[in-house]
Write a protein that holds these residues in place. Sequence first.
Motif, PDB file in Angstrom:
ATOM      1  N   GLU A 253       0.834  -1.206   0.000  1.00 39.19           N
ATOM      2  CA  GLU A 253       0.000   0.000   0.000  1.00 39.19           C
ATOM      3  C   GLU A 253       0.867   1.253   0.000  1.00 39.19           C
ATOM      4  O   GLU A 253       0.622   2.202  -0.750  1.00 39.19           O
ATOM      5  N   GLU A 254       1.919   1.235   0.824  1.00 41.67           N
ATOM      6  CA  GLU A 254       2.823   2.375   0.904  1.00 41.67           C
ATOM      7  C   GLU A 254       3.593   2.565  -0.403  1.00 41.67           C
ATOM      8  O   GLU A 254       3.713   3.683  -0.910  1.00 41.67           O
ATOM      9  N   GLY A 255       4.114   1.468  -0.950  1.00 38.11           N
ATOM     10  CA  GLY A 255       4.919   1.563  -2.154  1.00 38.11           C
ATOM     11  C   GLY A 255       4.127   2.047  -3.356  1.00 38.11           C
ATOM     12  O   GLY A 255       4.601   2.904  -4.126  1.00 38.11           O
ATOM     13  N   ILE A 256       2.931   1.517  -3.524  1.00 37.53           N
ATOM     14  CA  ILE A 256       2.078   1.945  -4.639  1.00 37.53           C
ATOM     15  C   ILE A 256       1.638   3.392  -4.448  1.00 37.53           C
ATOM     16  O   ILE A 256       1.618   4.184  -5.391  1.00 37.53           O
ATOM     17  N   ALA A 258       3.281   5.681  -2.830  1.00 38.48           N
ATOM     18  CA  ALA A 258       4.443   6.528  -3.066  1.00 38.48           C
ATOM     19  C   ALA A 258       4.710   6.678  -4.559  1.00 38.48           C
ATOM     20  O   ALA A 258       5.065   7.768  -5.030  1.00 38.48           O
ATOM     21  N   PHE A 259       4.513   5.588  -5.304  1.00 38.61           N
ATOM     22  CA  PHE A 259       4.714   5.642  -6.760  1.00 38.61           C
ATOM     23  C   PHE A 259       3.715   6.605  -7.401  1.00 38.61           C
ATOM     24  O   PHE A 259       4.085   7.458  -8.214  1.00 38.61           O
ATOM     25  N   ILE A 260       2.453   6.465  -7.011  1.00 39.09           N
ATOM     26  CA  ILE A 260       1.417   7.345  -7.562  1.00 39.09           C
ATOM     27  C   ILE A 260       1.657   8.793  -7.137  1.00 39.09           C
ATOM     28  O   ILE A 260       1.473   9.731  -7.928  1.00 39.09           O
ATOM     29  N   GLY A 261       2.077   8.973  -5.877  1.00 36.08           N
ATOM     30  CA  GLY A 261       2.305  10.316  -5.353  1.00 36.08           C
ATOM     31  C   GLY A 261       3.673  10.885  -5.690  1.00 36.08           C
ATOM     32  O   GLY A 261       4.006  11.987  -5.260  1.00 36.08           O
ATOM     33  N   LYS A 262       4.466  10.107  -6.420  1.00 38.83           N
ATOM     34  CA  LYS A 262       5.804  10.541  -6.845  1.00 38.83           C
ATOM     35  C   LYS A 262       6.667  10.973  -5.663  1.00 38.83           C
ATOM     36  O   LYS A 262       7.267  12.051  -5.640  1.00 38.83           O
ATOM     37  N   ARG A 263       6.724  10.092  -4.672  1.00 39.57           N
ATOM     38  CA  ARG A 263       7.566  10.345  -3.509  1.00 39.57           C
ATOM     39  C   ARG A 263       8.304   9.053  -3.156  1.00 39.57           C
ATOM     40  O   ARG A 263       8.007   7.982  -3.675  1.00 39.57           O
ATOM     41  N   LYS A 264       9.273   9.150  -2.286  1.00 37.50           N
ATOM     42  CA  LYS A 264      10.045   7.987  -1.862  1.00 37.50           C
ATOM     43  C   LYS A 264       9.255   7.211  -0.806  1.00 37.50           C
ATOM     44  O   LYS A 264       8.752   7.804   0.154  1.00 37.50           O
ATOM     45  N   PRO A 265       9.137   5.878  -0.955  1.00 39.23           N
ATOM     46  CA  PRO A 265       8.376   5.110   0.031  1.00 39.23           C
ATOM     47  C   PRO A 265       9.111   4.998   1.362  1.00 39.23           C
ATOM     48  O   PRO A 265      10.348   5.043   1.410  1.00 39.23           O
ATOM     49  N   GLU A 266       8.351   4.841   2.418  1.00 39.80           N
ATOM     50  CA  GLU A 266       8.907   4.611   3.742  1.00 39.80           C
ATOM     51  C   GLU A 266       8.462   3.229   4.196  1.00 39.80           C
ATOM     52  O   GLU A 266       7.308   3.027   4.572  1.00 39.80           O
ATOM     53  N   TRP A 267       9.375   2.287   4.144  1.00 41.38           N
ATOM     54  CA  TRP A 267       9.020   0.893   4.408  1.00 41.38           C
ATOM     55  C   TRP A 267       8.826   0.619   5.905  1.00 41.38           C
ATOM     56  O   TRP A 267       9.604   1.073   6.728  1.00 41.38           O
ATOM     57  N   ALA A 268       7.811  -0.162   6.188  1.00 38.08           N
ATOM     58  CA  ALA A 268       7.576  -0.616   7.558  1.00 38.08           C
ATOM     59  C   ALA A 268       7.997  -2.069   7.721  1.00 38.08           C
ATOM     60  O   ALA A 268       7.968  -2.614   8.815  1.00 38.08           O
ATOM     61  N   ASP A 269       8.335  -2.711   6.589  1.00 36.80           N
ATOM     62  CA  ASP A 269       8.705  -4.133   6.579  1.00 36.80           C
ATOM     63  C   ASP A 269       7.565  -5.010   7.121  1.00 36.80           C
ATOM     64  O   ASP A 269       7.794  -5.990   7.829  1.00 36.80           O
ATOM     65  N   GLU A 270       6.349  -4.612   6.749  1.00 39.51           N
ATOM     66  CA  GLU A 270       5.189  -5.406   7.172  1.00 39.51           C
ATOM     67  C   GLU A 270       4.058  -5.206   6.187  1.00 39.51           C
ATOM     68  O   GLU A 270       4.121  -4.336   5.326  1.00 39.51           O
TER      69      GLU A 270
END
Length: 270
Positions: A253-256, A258-270
């Motif tokens: 959810e975060e990665g997608i 971030a891609f749509i929002g054109k920003r760097k993702p912040e991983w939670a590793d979960e």
Amino acid sequence: MAEILAIKPAAVDGPVAARLDKGVLRLTLANPPANALSLAVMAALTAELERAKAVRVIVLSASGKVFCAGHDLKEMTARRADADHGKAFFEETFAACAALMQAIVRHPLPVIAEVDGLATAAGLQLVASCDLAIASHEATFCTPGVNIGLFCSTPMVALSRNVSRKHAMEMLLTGETIDAATAKEFGLVNRVVPREYLNQIVTKYAQTIAAKSSLVVKTGKEAFYAQAEMGLADAYAYTGRVMVENMLARDAEEGIGAFIGKRKPEWADE
């Protein structure tokens, strides 16, 4: 991969040296000159793999001019004096080797082989068992068992899962040594680089992978090897279920997003 980063050498303590840097665990075979896979070396390496749970990537390297010369033939030959002519010891050795190779394949973390020098027999098996392999121009590879009356049957398992059948049989039947460029052509290694940059380039690969979501990387590695052992329909059914579970993960959810929002993702590793 343009940026090159350096890493300090690991401190040697026993047959396998371990050093953690920025989420990358470097395990170095430190049993020169041959870095042979004696029972002690295999036990030490297996133990390090079992302990490596809180890191993100593992790099497997070696000290000296030989990456790994395979099983310790002197150790094995000495046991021919046993009452059973070494049978029990041989069984223990090959079982330990099989467990080590499977521990690499089944490990939740990516394992990268950094190969400089000769990787022969079970040493080649070690390289072939890793997820990625990067070699120096000076690296060489062979399965020479046929030359000494001991066909490389267990190294064959990993080798035949990396290269084509014809290339695997060429190596197994001739016992001849191939250079790094041929190993890359065969599919045994990913890249061949100058020796002076090998350590830095492997480290950069490792840190690039370490920057990803560890949950996603773990999911992908496990699924890759699982589907490879299935038929086509079962593989698609299995990976479809994996994709659904992955889509429900927070990092997807975060990665997608971030891609749509054109920003760097912040991983939670979960």
